[in-house]
Motif scaffolding. Structure first.
Motif, mmCIF file in Angstrom:
data_model
loop_
_atom_site.group_PDB
_atom_site.id
_atom_site.type_symbol
_atom_site.label_atom_id
_atom_site.label_comp_id
_atom_site.label_asym_id
_atom_site.label_seq_id
_atom_site.Cartn_x
_atom_site.Cartn_y
_atom_site.Cartn_z
ATOM 1 N N ARG A 191 59.751 -68.063 40.177
ATOM 2 C CA ARG A 191 58.918 -69.326 40.198
ATOM 3 C C ARG A 191 59.558 -70.172 40.348
ATOM 4 N NH1 ARG A 191 59.428 -66.546 35.766
ATOM 5 N NH2 ARG A 191 59.622 -67.966 32.958
ATOM 6 N N VAL A 192 58.503 -71.644 40.358
ATOM 7 C CA VAL A 192 58.337 -72.472 39.994
ATOM 8 C C VAL A 192 58.111 -72.997 38.822
ATOM 9 C CG1 VAL A 192 58.841 -74.834 41.290
ATOM 10 C CG2 VAL A 192 59.303 -72.944 42.715
ATOM 11 N N LEU A 193 59.136 -74.556 38.486
ATOM 12 C CA LEU A 193 58.136 -74.913 37.200
ATOM 13 C C LEU A 193 57.834 -76.297 37.496
ATOM 14 C CD1 LEU A 193 61.976 -73.746 34.330
ATOM 15 C CD2 LEU A 193 59.582 -72.465 34.901
ATOM 16 N N PRO A 194 56.555 -76.647 37.789
ATOM 17 C CA PRO A 194 55.782 -77.925 38.086
ATOM 18 C C PRO A 194 56.117 -79.056 37.003
ATOM 19 C CG PRO A 194 53.889 -75.627 38.715
ATOM 20 C CD PRO A 194 55.616 -75.107 38.598
ATOM 21 N N GLY A 195 56.835 -79.857 37.920
ATOM 22 C CA GLY A 195 56.648 -81.185 36.911
ATOM 23 C C GLY A 195 58.110 -81.318 36.710
ATOM 24 N N THR A 196 59.648 -80.160 36.543
ATOM 25 C CA THR A 196 59.765 -80.401 36.066
ATOM 26 C C THR A 196 61.289 -81.402 36.706
ATOM 27 O OG1 THR A 196 60.839 -78.501 36.844
ATOM 28 C CG2 THR A 196 59.989 -78.334 34.438
ATOM 29 N N GLY A 197 61.349 -81.911 37.380
ATOM 30 C CA GLY A 197 61.648 -82.986 38.764
ATOM 31 C C GLY A 197 61.502 -84.690 38.005
ATOM 32 N N ASP A 198 62.235 -85.220 38.611
ATOM 33 C CA ASP A 198 62.143 -86.570 38.242
ATOM 34 C C ASP A 198 61.473 -87.141 39.626
ATOM 35 O OD1 ASP A 198 62.822 -89.526 37.509
ATOM 36 O OD2 ASP A 198 64.130 -89.324 36.608
ATOM 37 N N PRO A 199 60.373 -87.961 40.016
ATOM 38 C CA PRO A 199 59.453 -88.458 40.477
ATOM 39 C C PRO A 199 60.774 -90.067 41.418
ATOM 40 C CG PRO A 199 58.386 -87.713 39.276
ATOM 41 C CD PRO A 199 59.510 -87.724 38.708
ATOM 42 N N SER A 200 61.265 -90.226 40.099
ATOM 43 C CA SER A 200 61.924 -91.613 40.501
ATOM 44 C C SER A 200 62.952 -91.506 41.347
ATOM 45 C CB SER A 200 62.779 -92.266 39.051
ATOM 46 O OG SER A 200 63.453 -91.880 38.756
ATOM 47 N N VAL A 201 63.698 -90.465 41.381
ATOM 48 C CA VAL A 201 64.706 -89.047 42.541
ATOM 49 C C VAL A 201 64.766 -88.866 43.608
ATOM 50 C CG1 VAL A 201 67.069 -88.282 42.093
ATOM 51 C CG2 VAL A 201 66.211 -89.059 40.007
ATOM 52 N N THR A 202 63.338 -88.054 43.641
ATOM 53 C CA THR A 202 62.683 -87.232 44.495
ATOM 54 C C THR A 202 61.634 -87.763 45.588
ATOM 55 O OG1 THR A 202 61.137 -86.084 43.516
ATOM 56 C CG2 THR A 202 63.491 -85.322 43.519
ATOM 57 N N GLY A 203 61.095 -88.871 44.899
ATOM 58 C CA GLY A 203 59.827 -89.490 45.543
ATOM 59 C C GLY A 203 59.084 -88.489 45.476
ATOM 60 N N MET A 204 58.793 -87.461 44.937
ATOM 61 C CA MET A 204 57.521 -86.362 44.715
ATOM 62 C C MET A 204 57.170 -86.129 43.583
ATOM 63 S SD MET A 204 59.436 -83.296 47.141
ATOM 64 C CE MET A 204 61.244 -82.892 45.879
ATOM 65 N N ALA A 205 55.548 -86.257 43.213
ATOM 66 C CA ALA A 205 55.488 -85.897 41.571
ATOM 67 C C ALA A 205 55.848 -84.183 41.706
ATOM 68 C CB ALA A 205 53.906 -86.088 42.295
ATOM 69 N N CYS A 206 55.725 -83.255 42.368
ATOM 70 C CA CYS A 206 56.315 -82.246 42.075
ATOM 71 C C CYS A 206 56.445 -81.592 43.332
ATOM 72 C CB CYS A 206 54.513 -81.043 42.154
ATOM 73 S SG CYS A 206 53.598 -81.415 42.682
ATOM 74 N N GLY A 207 57.292 -80.303 43.117
ATOM 75 C CA GLY A 207 57.792 -79.748 44.485
ATOM 76 C C GLY A 207 59.659 -79.078 44.316
ATOM 77 N N ARG A 208 59.597 -78.362 44.743
ATOM 78 C CA ARG A 208 61.415 -78.359 45.191
ATOM 79 C C ARG A 208 61.757 -78.304 46.643
ATOM 80 N NH1 ARG A 208 64.340 -73.144 45.261
ATOM 81 N NH2 ARG A 208 66.575 -73.501 44.756
ATOM 82 N N ILE A 209 63.155 -78.630 46.442
ATOM 83 C CA ILE A 209 63.315 -78.656 48.114
ATOM 84 C C ILE A 209 64.984 -78.425 48.026
ATOM 85 C CG2 ILE A 209 65.129 -80.553 50.276
ATOM 86 C CD1 ILE A 209 62.898 -82.031 49.302
ATOM 87 N N ASN A 210 64.622 -76.853 48.932
ATOM 88 C CA ASN A 210 65.911 -76.195 48.591
ATOM 89 C C ASN A 210 67.046 -76.287 50.001
ATOM 90 O OD1 ASN A 210 67.037 -72.916 48.586
ATOM 91 N ND2 ASN A 210 68.024 -74.412 48.173
ATOM 92 N N VAL A 211 68.089 -76.227 50.081
ATOM 93 C CA VAL A 211 68.798 -76.743 51.522
ATOM 94 C C VAL A 211 69.618 -75.557 51.750
ATOM 95 C CG1 VAL A 211 69.912 -78.188 53.125
ATOM 96 C CG2 VAL A 211 68.190 -79.340 51.847
ATOM 97 N N THR A 212 69.973 -74.867 52.132
ATOM 98 C CA THR A 212 71.099 -73.572 52.480
ATOM 99 C C THR A 212 71.637 -73.796 53.770
ATOM 100 O OG1 THR A 212 69.684 -71.868 53.109
ATOM 101 C CG2 THR A 212 70.298 -71.867 51.128
ATOM 102 N N LEU A 213 72.894 -74.193 53.829
ATOM 103 C CA LEU A 213 73.399 -74.041 54.413
ATOM 104 C C LEU A 213 74.569 -73.175 54.994
ATOM 105 C CD1 LEU A 213 75.614 -77.170 53.516
ATOM 106 C CD2 LEU A 213 73.077 -77.014 54.644
#
Length: 221
Positions: A191-213
């Motif tokens: 699950r994702v925990l909405p609203g736990t990110g920092d919009p001032s860093v990500t520019g997103m009100a909500c959501g998660r980005i995952n990058v796998t190399l």
């Protein structure tokens, strides 16, 4: 937002390492900016359709090689047929740095030359079922970077989708690496925990980005 108490490094299985807060805020912003650019094309983000007819709840865009179940191609044959964006050198170097820091070994990144990245965007309802990353011909480690909302990441074992597994909270800036005996372990996002990110860093009100190399082990194309 920084944690009140530092979160410890975890090794949930041999070859699997969680490094909290590995990306500082500036690097998180840079990674988000790159992901936004890749999402604009030449191949747009899409919900991947599985062979059985199901549609993944995450949205994905690929760099270097395009992943479609269950193979890689230079062109997005299931989207618009365009050639995917080139894999940048700075991202490969980031992957080598990640291995050196995760395994605390200056030589850990030697020979690591990732040539594809899967960028997954999770909204609050998105999940990822337990699966193996096994479409690559290389058994080199997978480097996973998280930005935005925290998720509950379930890391299992190579034998099957069931126990034993460990649930790990991956927050913005976290690094998770799995290689060696854990390279083909089943894993997923519970699950994702909405609203736990920092919009001032990500520019997103909500959501998660995952990058796998990953290293595909594929030649040319």
């Amino acid at each position: 937002m920084s944690a009140l108490f530092p979160r410890p490094r975890l090794t949930p299985a041999p070859g699997a390492v969680h490094v909290p807060g590995w990306l500082d805020e500036e690097r998180q912003r840079e990674l988000v900016a790159a992901c936004r650019e890749w999402a604009r094309g030449p191949v747009p983000m899409r919900h991947t359709r599985l062979p059985g007819g199901g549609v993944m709840s995450v949205r994905t865009v690929c760099v270097g090689w395009h992943w479609l179940p269950y193979r890689y191609s230079r062109t997005a044959d299931d989207v618009n047929g365009a050639r995917v964006a080139a894999f940048p050198g700075w991202l490969a170097e980031l992957g080598r740095e990640a291995l050196r820091d995760a395994y605390e070994d200056p030589a850990a990144g030697d020979g690591y030359d990732p040539d594809t990245a899967l960028v997954n965007f999770y909204d609050g309802a998105a999940r990822m079922g337990m699966h193996q990353d096994k479409d690559e011909r290389s058994s080199a480690p997978v480097v996973s970077l998280s930005v935005g909302d925290t998720c509950v990441f379930r890391f299992g074992n190579p034998e099957g989708r069931g126990r034993p597994y460990t649930d790990v909270e991956l927050s913005s800036g976290d690094l998770f690496v799995f290689g060696g005996p854990s390279r083909f372990a089943y894993h997923g996002v519970v699950r994702v925990l909405p609203g736990t990110g920092d919009p001032s860093v990500t520019g997103m009100a909500c959501g998660r980005i995952n990058v796998t190399l990953r290293m595909t082990g594929l030649a040319g194309g």
